[in-house]
Design an enzyme around this catalytic site. Sequence first.
Site, PDB file in Angstrom:
ATOM      1  N   ASP A 240       1.009  -1.232  -0.343  1.00  0.00           N
ATOM      2  CA  ASP A 240       0.424  -0.066   0.380  1.00  0.00           C
ATOM      3  C   ASP A 240       1.150   0.650  -0.031  1.00  0.00           C
ATOM      4  OD1 ASP A 240      -2.223   1.689  -0.126  1.00  0.00           O
ATOM      5  OD2 ASP A 240      -3.479   1.085   1.351  1.00  0.00           O
TER       6      ASP A 240
HETATM    7  C1  BGC Z   1      -4.710   3.374  -0.114  1.00  0.00           C
HETATM    8  C2  BGC Z   1      -5.086   2.690  -1.170  1.00  0.00           C
HETATM    9  C3  BGC Z   1      -5.076   3.011  -2.303  1.00  0.00           C
HETATM   10  C4  BGC Z   1      -3.651   3.431  -2.761  1.00  0.00           C
HETATM   11  C5  BGC Z   1      -3.094   3.677  -3.980  1.00  0.00           C
HETATM   12  C6  BGC Z   1      -3.867   4.189  -0.598  1.00  0.00           C
HETATM   13  O1  BGC Z   1      -3.903   4.858   0.541  1.00  0.00           O
HETATM   14  O2  BGC Z   1      -4.869   2.594   1.449  1.00  0.00           O
HETATM   15  O3  BGC Z   1      -6.403   1.603  -1.334  1.00  0.00           O
HETATM   16  O4  BGC Z   1      -4.695   2.302  -3.401  1.00  0.00           O
HETATM   17  O5  BGC Z   1      -3.195   4.509  -1.326  1.00  0.00           O
HETATM   18  O6  BGC Z   1      -3.725   5.022  -4.108  1.00  0.00           O
END
Ligand code: BGC
Length: 738
Positions: free
Chosen positions: A278
């Site tokens: 993530d």
């Molecule tokens: C989120 C994810 C997301 C990623 C990319 C993160 O902060 O937890 O779910 O896909 O950002 O935007």
Amino acid sequence: MKKLTALAFVFASVFAFSQESVDQKVENLLKKMTLEEKIGQLNQYTGDNAATGPITINANKQNEIKKGLIGSMLNIMGTKYTRQYQDLAMQSRLKIPLLFGLDVIHGYKTTFPIPLAEAASWDLDAMELSARIAAVEAAASGIHWTFAPMADISRDPRWGRVMEGAGEDTYLGSKIAYARVKGFQGNLGDVNSVMACVKHFAAYGAAVGGRDYNSVDMSNRMLWETYLPPYKSALDAGAATFMNSFNDLNGIPATGNSYLLRDILKGKWNFQGFVVSDWGSIGEMVAHGYVKDNKEAALSAITAGSDMDMESNAYRYNLEQLVKENKVPVALIDDAVKRILRKKFELGLFDDPYKFCSLEREQAALNNPEHTKAARAIATKSIVLLKNERDVLPLSKGLKTIAFIGPMVKPKRDNHGFWAVDVKDVDSTYIVSQWEGLVNKVGKKTKVLYAKGCGVEDKSKEGFADALNVASQAEVIILSIGENFNKSGEAKSKSNLQLPGVQVELIKELQKTGKPIVILINAGRPLIFDWVADNMPTIVYTWWLGSEAGNAIADVLFGDYNPSGKLPMTFPRTEGQIPIYYNHFSTGRPSFNEDKNYKSAYIDLPTTPKFPFGYGLSYTTFEYSNLKLSKKTMKNNESITVSLNITNTGSVKGEEVVQLYLKDRFGSVVRPISELKDFQKITLNRGETKTIQFTIDNQKLSFYNNALEFVSEPGDFDLMVGSSSADIRLKDSFELVK
Ligand code: BGC
């Protein structure tokens, strides 16, 4: 039969051959790559124009792409921009195409209800279709990969990200995760499909206190039984990628968690795709206090099985050194690189890196009236009718004057909810406001009056007088209230879930007019509105419905669509009840005990929720009858056929979600008081009766015992069929024998 076997053999060999050839291509390419280029493939950066987290300081992305040091970009969209970036990758030594990833969570240009709302439709085909349309639009706009579906079970509406998932139930959540992956991926490799990314692995939705990014501490049994199945189901649907989660699980950050990534996902489940971290989650293991710096973080993450580093810069600057120090074997890096390259080959990007960059296709896909139609249909199915005591709804089309009041009537953006895709250089995302929807519906013959009444979060009651004035001129008041779009979503956890501002006071003022009031509640989570629920006879939960919100709400208000949504999460009476979920264990002193004092209950509050899981009304009524079990005892290699009749006893056509729950009366570990094990959504004309069937097999009776074996145990089971988890209409029991 023989023919079939031969055919299957031919298919299997063709498949093996094409697989082999992709693998061979990957091996050949890998041999040509320097260690630096390999590490480059594991590196993902965000574009400069949109960020969903803290941006890595790196002013030189363009040059890095040309040097082959970046394998994937996120937050770049549109054929024009993706083409520009792909051009840079084509200047690199090995011309390895970039992968473009984006959070296409509930639609691209056409937006659908937020996932929690869609889950309320219990309509798996509709959810698959919305994911399909999102994929068609995104893929036509240069995107290869969506960071969806979120398969995190959550029992805590304080957690802002409940809006992004399917709610609290493992069975429903598993079915939905499967449908969404199928929808996004279609035939992966064609130009209308994107890779799915199942997130957030694992158990992100169980953050302590509902606070985003917080720790998760749970037994392995709970993990396996309640939280893991939706991810597994998404994998069974063929999900190409996974994303790990920000939380630690029982003390180990998920990003560096070998048990989750190596043992379960890539081991026991044999996942062949790749895992992306993530946003910054590799580097964040330092803040977790799990590693001392980015270098240790890189070591931990690659060892555990995180293949791609989203925005931590941990792999980019440390993996080479870790290899030199013999801490990371090249084979580990090769495995991660191969997983990523394989997907690039499977998508066909090596044959044509601009495959997803056709401006004509983009224009056509983003202006397709069929998508709009589907968005409206799915939005209507997602609406949940919570109360309709005096049959105020559906509204008559002969009304002369309607007062449409409230802070949600005119805004557009709120209907979209959290996670918007801002498509640049193409007509921007469209939304039909609730005002436009209603006015479209009633045409010229009904006068629709408007007053804002108050802002969503305002403390001021200045607008009340205007609202009362407008209300006094109308036969019916429709009041649209709720929470703003950016109050449920990532990093949007809340401790207070009450309707904000003076909205409840506005209701109380309008109530004094004595006119019928229809309350529309717009939100990204279960809100708390105890007084409203007790005192207002007509309440519709509209969530955030996306592009066609206004039209869909009008369809339901006037009965052009008979509501069929059912809550995918339990609605608490007050925050003090959280976490609250229907499938809890019994206790030694259950709350229904006769004893007034010594039972598992609150002394200041009922233990029951305000609205239970699976609940939702219709403009018609359904009668359940004639429950039959094909047998009353079964062995675990057998099954029982359950049949029953459902009759539409009201005056209009309607849809009912028939829900089947089981309770295992005794087990080697305590069992939930009931568990959803199947459901069917059926349509019945007025007066029509249908017989429906369910099959009970051993799988439905099995659970994880203390040794983490998935087993069924002989004994008695209660079978309950109903219209919600708390509205059981028919019951029986059966026995599982050795
Ligand atoms: C989120 C994810 C997301 C990623 C990319 C993160 O902060 O937890 O779910 O896909 O950002 O935007």
